[in-house]
Design an enzyme around this catalytic site. Structure first.
Site, short mmCIF file in Angstrom:
data_model
loop_
_atom_site.label_atom_id
_atom_site.label_comp_id
_atom_site.label_asym_id
_atom_site.label_seq_id
_atom_site.Cartn_x
_atom_site.Cartn_y
_atom_site.Cartn_z
N THR A 64 0.87 -1.18 0.00
CA THR A 64 0.00 0.00 0.00
C THR A 64 0.90 1.22 0.00
OG1 THR A 64 -0.19 0.31 2.39
CG2 THR A 64 -1.73 -1.22 1.39
N LYS A 68 3.79 1.43 -3.16
CA LYS A 68 3.40 0.98 -4.51
C LYS A 68 4.33 1.54 -5.59
CE LYS A 68 -1.54 0.63 -3.58
NZ LYS A 68 -2.90 0.92 -4.03
N ASP A 105 -5.45 -2.92 -8.78
CA ASP A 105 -6.38 -1.89 -8.30
C ASP A 105 -7.42 -1.50 -9.36
OD1 ASP A 105 -5.36 -1.58 -5.73
OD2 ASP A 105 -3.81 -0.18 -6.40
N GLY A 131 -4.48 11.71 -8.83
CA GLY A 131 -3.42 11.11 -8.01
C GLY A 131 -3.14 9.69 -8.45
N ASN A 152 -9.66 17.50 -12.18
CA ASN A 152 -8.93 17.61 -10.91
C ASN A 152 -8.91 19.05 -10.44
OD1 ASN A 152 -7.25 16.30 -8.94
ND2 ASN A 152 -5.48 17.36 -9.82
N GLY A 261 -16.37 2.00 -2.27
CA GLY A 261 -15.13 1.34 -2.68
C GLY A 261 -14.96 -0.09 -2.18
P1 ATR Z 1 -4.27 8.74 -4.24
O1 ATR Z 1 -3.00 7.99 -4.44
O2 ATR Z 1 -5.15 8.14 -3.18
O3 ATR Z 1 -5.00 8.97 -5.52
P2 ATR Z 1 -2.97 11.31 -4.14
O4 ATR Z 1 -2.01 10.83 -5.15
O5 ATR Z 1 -2.45 12.02 -2.93
O6 ATR Z 1 -3.88 10.15 -3.59
O7 ATR Z 1 -4.06 12.25 -4.87
C1 ATR Z 1 -5.00 12.95 -4.16
C2 ATR Z 1 -6.09 13.47 -5.08
O8 ATR Z 1 -7.07 14.10 -4.26
C3 ATR Z 1 -5.59 14.55 -6.05
O9 ATR Z 1 -6.36 14.48 -7.22
C4 ATR Z 1 -5.91 15.84 -5.27
O10 ATR Z 1 -6.07 17.00 -6.07
P3 ATR Z 1 -4.81 17.95 -6.39
O11 ATR Z 1 -4.01 17.26 -7.45
O12 ATR Z 1 -5.40 19.23 -6.85
O13 ATR Z 1 -4.03 18.10 -5.11
C5 ATR Z 1 -7.24 15.46 -4.66
N1 ATR Z 1 -7.55 16.30 -3.50
C6 ATR Z 1 -7.02 16.24 -2.27
N2 ATR Z 1 -7.56 17.16 -1.46
C7 ATR Z 1 -8.48 17.84 -2.21
C8 ATR Z 1 -9.39 18.93 -1.95
N3 ATR Z 1 -9.46 19.51 -0.77
N4 ATR Z 1 -10.16 19.36 -2.97
C9 ATR Z 1 -10.12 18.77 -4.18
N5 ATR Z 1 -9.27 17.76 -4.49
C10 ATR Z 1 -8.48 17.30 -3.51
#
Ligand code: ATR
Length: 301
Positions: A64, A68, A105, A131, A152, A261
């Site tokens: 995790t 990864k 995944d 992300g 995004n 999920g």
């Molecule tokens: P994961 O691996 O779980 O996908 P990550 O790589 O940290 O996690 O990605 C987090 C995602 O949540 C991103 O798309 C992020 O948007 P940004 O690229 O703009 O940061 C999104 N995210 C996190 N907090 C957010 C918020 N408050 N509002 C909108 N999008 C959010």
């Protein structure tokens, strides 16, 4: 009897539902010599911990966050085509002196949708977030030839992810952007997959809809209703809480089918299980084990 050892490495990992899920699947198939545990592993120790597991004769591992992606730096694994393109591995298989890497995944998300009756062939997929989770899911559908739109908060991230995926898969119908066109993107999509942190942890009271531009004279409910017309399927990769604000609002305002999920988690686990054992586990047993573990966690909170 020789034990078959499995586990999940991560940090944090104590919240992982994988031990409960896999243990139940092993038991249901009578694989009583198989054990599965959760192990906290720092990224800096990943290589030595994997080598130790290999030396001890382990069969399989899940990884995790944040391991990864880190796994590639160890130089220990042979990734399959998909996990290499995704740049992320969630399943390792120790076999014939080699360590093979896979990423189950995204196929987990695909199977969860299909099992819920959402036939995705040729359908337009909207992915919210850019992300790690978004990357493998977007790649998966792009490889299958689906039109994919990624939106995004940070538009540039969605645009560069879309460009990367389009290039890697040769799919010209992959695009990315910000939230400003979100209502229209929802309208055009057949299936919607929410991959951001909105709806969980400190964002429990926030939904994606709160982030989309309001339209004068229209309520949020009306916007949701108009944008989600036509029996769409909406999957939120979050499973804790069981129903995010996003799913609640979707369900209340539109005739869309909503999924959390849990089944994605179950199917990614079932696919890993098949890689390790060559056997199909009972996904219902796995789902029950996940629900039970989630309930126990809730009681302890
Ligand atoms: P994961 O691996 O779980 O996908 P990550 O790589 O940290 O996690 O990605 C987090 C995602 O949540 C991103 O798309 C992020 O948007 P940004 O690229 O703009 O940061 C999104 N995210 C996190 N907090 C957010 C918020 N408050 N509002 C909108 N999008 C959010």
């Amino acid at each position: 009897m020789k034990k078959c050892q499995f586990g999940v490495f991560g940090n944090p990992v104590s919240h992982s539902l994988s031990p409960a899920m896999h243990s139940a699947a092993f038991k249901a198939l009578g694989l009583l010599d198989c054990v599965y545990g959760a192990y906290a592993v720092e990224p800096g120790n990943l290589k030595q911990e994997i080598l130790k597991a290999q030396a001890d004769g382990w069969t399989g591992l899940n990884l995790t966050l944040p391991l990864k992606e880190k796994i590639f730096e160890t130089g220990l694994i042979i990734p399959d085509g998909f996990s290499e393109k995704a740049g992320a591995v969630n399943t390792l298989h120790f076999k014939d002196g080699q360590i093979y890497g896979y990423n189950t995944d995204a196929e987990g998300a695909f199977r969860a949708l299909e099992q819920a009756g959402c036939r995705t062939d040729g359908k337009k997929i909207l992915i919210i977030g850019a992300g790690g989770a978004s990357k493998s899911i977007s790649l998966f559908f792009s490889e299958r030839g689906n039109p994919v739109k990624i939106i995004n908060r940070t538009a540039e991230k969605a645009q560069s992810l879309a460009a990367e995926i389009g290039e890697k898969t040769g799919n010209r119908n992959v695009s990315g952007g910000g939230f400003e066109s979100g209502w229209n993107d929802l309208k055009e999509a057949d299936a919607i997959i929410q991959t951001t942190e909105l709806g969980m942890g400190k964002y429990e009271d926030v939904s994606v809809y709160d982030k989309l531009p309001p339209e004068e004279g229209k309520t949020k409910e009306e916007m949701i209703q108009t944008s989600l017309k036509g029996g769409k399927t909406v999957l939120d990769v979050v499973y804790n809480p069981e129903e995010t604000k996003f799913l609640k609002e979707t369900k209340n305002a539109a005739d869309a089918k909503t999924l959390n999920g849990v089944m994605m988690l179950v199917y990614q686990g079932a696919l890993a299980f098949e890689i390790w054992t060559g056997k199909k586990p009972d996904v219902n047993v796995m789902k029950e084990a996940v629900w039970e573990a989630l309930l126990t966690k809730k009681e302890m909170e």
